[in-house]
Enzyme design. Structure first.
Site, short mmCIF file in Angstrom:
data_model
loop_
_atom_site.label_atom_id
_atom_site.label_comp_id
_atom_site.label_asym_id
_atom_site.label_seq_id
_atom_site.Cartn_x
_atom_site.Cartn_y
_atom_site.Cartn_z
N GLU A 288 0.84 -1.20 0.00
CA GLU A 288 0.00 0.00 0.00
C GLU A 288 0.88 1.26 0.00
O GLU A 288 0.56 2.24 -0.66
CB GLU A 288 -0.94 0.01 1.21
N TRP A 291 2.06 1.63 -3.48
CA TRP A 291 1.01 2.25 -4.31
C TRP A 291 1.08 3.77 -4.20
O TRP A 291 0.94 4.50 -5.17
CB TRP A 291 -0.39 1.81 -3.85
N TRP A 320 -20.02 11.44 -20.19
CA TRP A 320 -20.58 11.08 -18.88
C TRP A 320 -21.92 11.78 -18.69
O TRP A 320 -22.16 12.84 -19.24
CB TRP A 320 -19.62 11.47 -17.76
N ASN A 355 -10.77 1.99 2.78
CA ASN A 355 -10.29 1.87 1.41
C ASN A 355 -11.16 0.99 0.52
O ASN A 355 -11.42 1.31 -0.64
CB ASN A 355 -8.85 1.35 1.39
N TRP A 373 -15.97 10.67 -13.43
CA TRP A 373 -15.14 10.35 -12.26
C TRP A 373 -14.58 11.59 -11.60
O TRP A 373 -14.28 11.60 -10.41
CB TRP A 373 -14.02 9.38 -12.65
N TRP A 396 -9.24 7.07 -8.37
CA TRP A 396 -10.46 7.33 -9.16
C TRP A 396 -10.30 6.86 -10.60
O TRP A 396 -11.21 6.28 -11.17
CB TRP A 396 -10.84 8.81 -9.09
#
Length: 482
Positions: A288, A291, A320, A355, A373, A396
């Site tokens: 993590e 990341w 969208w 998360n 998004w 996202w």
DNA sequence: TAGTGGTTTTG
DNA sequence: AAAACCACT
């Protein structure tokens, strides 16, 4: 005591700690080396810029509280922290020109990767260098700084796993060093200096982040406690929002009460051998942290991301849905999908979201409501105590399938399946959606089967239908692109 | 040696 | 489907 004639200024931003702070460390060393020289730590609150970046009020309050706390902590080490109130980044230049007149000889700080922040630092650097002031930036936001983890052909990694492999091999080559807590010999009189400069003292926050302690030692104890007692179970518990299985340290990493270096250092100390085992709690938690660095590297390599451009260019063509009503229902946690509503209410009520739920709610907004998004990205920033551009944008875009990593499957979460899998007893849902807390057993995941319980909202969309629409929207842009 | 093509991997 | 690696040139 002789008069202070030179100031080594440390500009604190998202590195609000006294341990393992390169800027603070080097400034103090330099000041201690010279006669009549002192360290001055500086923080400038810039609420106007913060607002423009959608920084959540709770994150702003945490910053202010942390700065005031750090003032006390640093004073005991003979380091004064001058906390100032400005409006936006452009006001910082004026403060620095006043400091230059007041005997500033050098500036020390930690680099930041966002566009406006980089511009700000570049301008200040030029301004100070023109006045013969030394400027020292330390790239310590990541353990492996951007540019140091590249593919064999010298490119930025766009896929996480190979990035991680490379990152880990670097970790094995080196020892992570943390700077000790600095101690200066002369304490600057801040009140007097502020008067002399004619600058405005930082205002107090509203205290809305009060649930989050800000004492550095307390935060370090949290890190130690997590690494000693909880990290071993991290892989088994981290995906269940009803359980406290995550570290909950993200807010402290975001404002830098903790450094990633300290986290990994402590992890190695407490969980040593487990780190070598794949799928151990320790190595999954380390992932993590990797990341976090992955997305920071990506952000620096692709500056368009900061302008909210999608990483996959062809997805810019997706039209969208601009539906404010559906968006509002999602924001407020009134979608009729219990896990989504519970998650959004956790965010709204506490300023933090688990998360797993970030992935579920993001997928729902994009793939079930077909809403841009970027709307969700902005909403998360405006509410999260740990909101940071790189991780938030990366997350996202991952959920929206517009980002890095080209997996061969299409990522649409089924919110009911996710709920059954990760909140099996419905404990989390019942905690945040009281109007269906009485629903017994597995029906909690989908309480609409017979009829929607009174007081709860009907589902605003049908998942299976929505899924088909979304797939079609993506097929459309893929084929027009060839 | 940097470019290629074929193979493996991919949160 | 795309990225990354790897062997070969």
């Amino acid at each position: 005591m002789s008069k202070i004639t030179s100031l080594h200024v440390v500009w604190l931003r998202n590195d609000l700690r006294s341990y393992d702070n390169a800027a603070l460390h080097h400034a103090t060393a330099a000041a201690n080396d010279e006669q009549n020289s002192a360290v001055l730590a500086l923080f400038i609150a810039t609420p106007k810029t913060w607002q423009r970046h959608d920084m959540a009020p709770i994150r702003q309050d945490l910053l202010r509280r942390r700065v005031l706390q750090m003032q006390t902590e640093l004073a005991s080490r003979n380091i004064a922290l001058m906390a100032l109130e400005a409006s936006s980044y452009s006001d910082c230049a004026k403060i620095f020109s006043k400091l230059a007149d007041a005997g500033m000889v050098a500036l020390y700080g930690q680099t930041e990767y966002e566009l406006r922040e980089q511009q700000r630092d570049k301008e200040i650097t030029q301004q100070l260098q023109r006045a013969d002031i030394t400027v020292n930036w330390y790239d310590r936001l990541c353990i492996m700084p951007p540019g140091t983890i590249l593919t064999q052909s010298g490119d930025t990694y766009k896929v996480f796993t190979p990035f991680k492999r490379n990152w880990l091999s670097r970790l094995h080559e080196q020892e992570i060093r943390c700077y000790s807590k600095p101690k200066a010999s002369v304490l600057v009189d801040v009140k007097q200096l502020m008067q002399q400069l004619g600058v405005k003292e930082m205002a107090d926050g509203d205290g809305c982040s009060a649930d989050w302690p800000v004492a550095e030692q307390q935060v370090l104890d949290k890190l130690r406690g997590f690494c000693q007692q909880q990290v071993a179970d991290y892989n088994d518990k981290r995906d269940f929002p009803a359980v406290k299985g995550t570290s909950r340290l993200s807010a402290y990493l975001a404002c830098g009460v903790l450094s990633a270096q300290q986290c990994v250092n402590r992890l190695q100390m407490e969980a040593g051998p487990a780190l070598e085992r794949e799928k151990s709690g320790a190595s999954v938690w380390l992932s993590e942290l990797i990341w976090r660095e992955f997305y920071k590297h990506i952000l620096l390599a692709y500056p368009d991301l900061i302008k909210h451009k999608p990483f996959q260019a062809e997805t810019a063509a997706i039209r969208w849905r601009q539906n404010k009503t559906l968006f509002k229902a999602w924001c407020e946690g009134n979608t009729g999908y219990p896990i989504v509503d519970a998650a959004m209410r956790q965010l709204n009520d506490t300023g933090w979201m688990h998360n797993r739920l970030r992935m579920i709610t993001a997928s729902f907004l994009v793939k079930d409501l077909q809403i841009d998004w970027r709307w969700g990205e902005q909403y998360f920033m405006s509410k999260l105590i740990d909101g940071e551009f790189a991780a938030n944008n990366g997350g996202w875009q991952w959920a929206a399938s517009t980002g890095t990593d080209a997996a061969p499957y299409f990522r649409i979460f089924n919110p009911v399946t996710q709920s059954e899998r990760f909140d099996p007893e419905g404990d989390f849902i019942r905690r945040f959606v009281p109007e269906i807390a009485h629903v017994q057993g597995k029906e909690i995941h989908w309480p609409h089967k017979k009829s929607t319980p009174s007081g709860y909202c009907p589902a605003i969309v049908d998942h299976d239908e929505a899924r088909k629409i979304t797939l079609a929207m993506f097929t459309e842009v893929k084929k027009s692109d060839g």
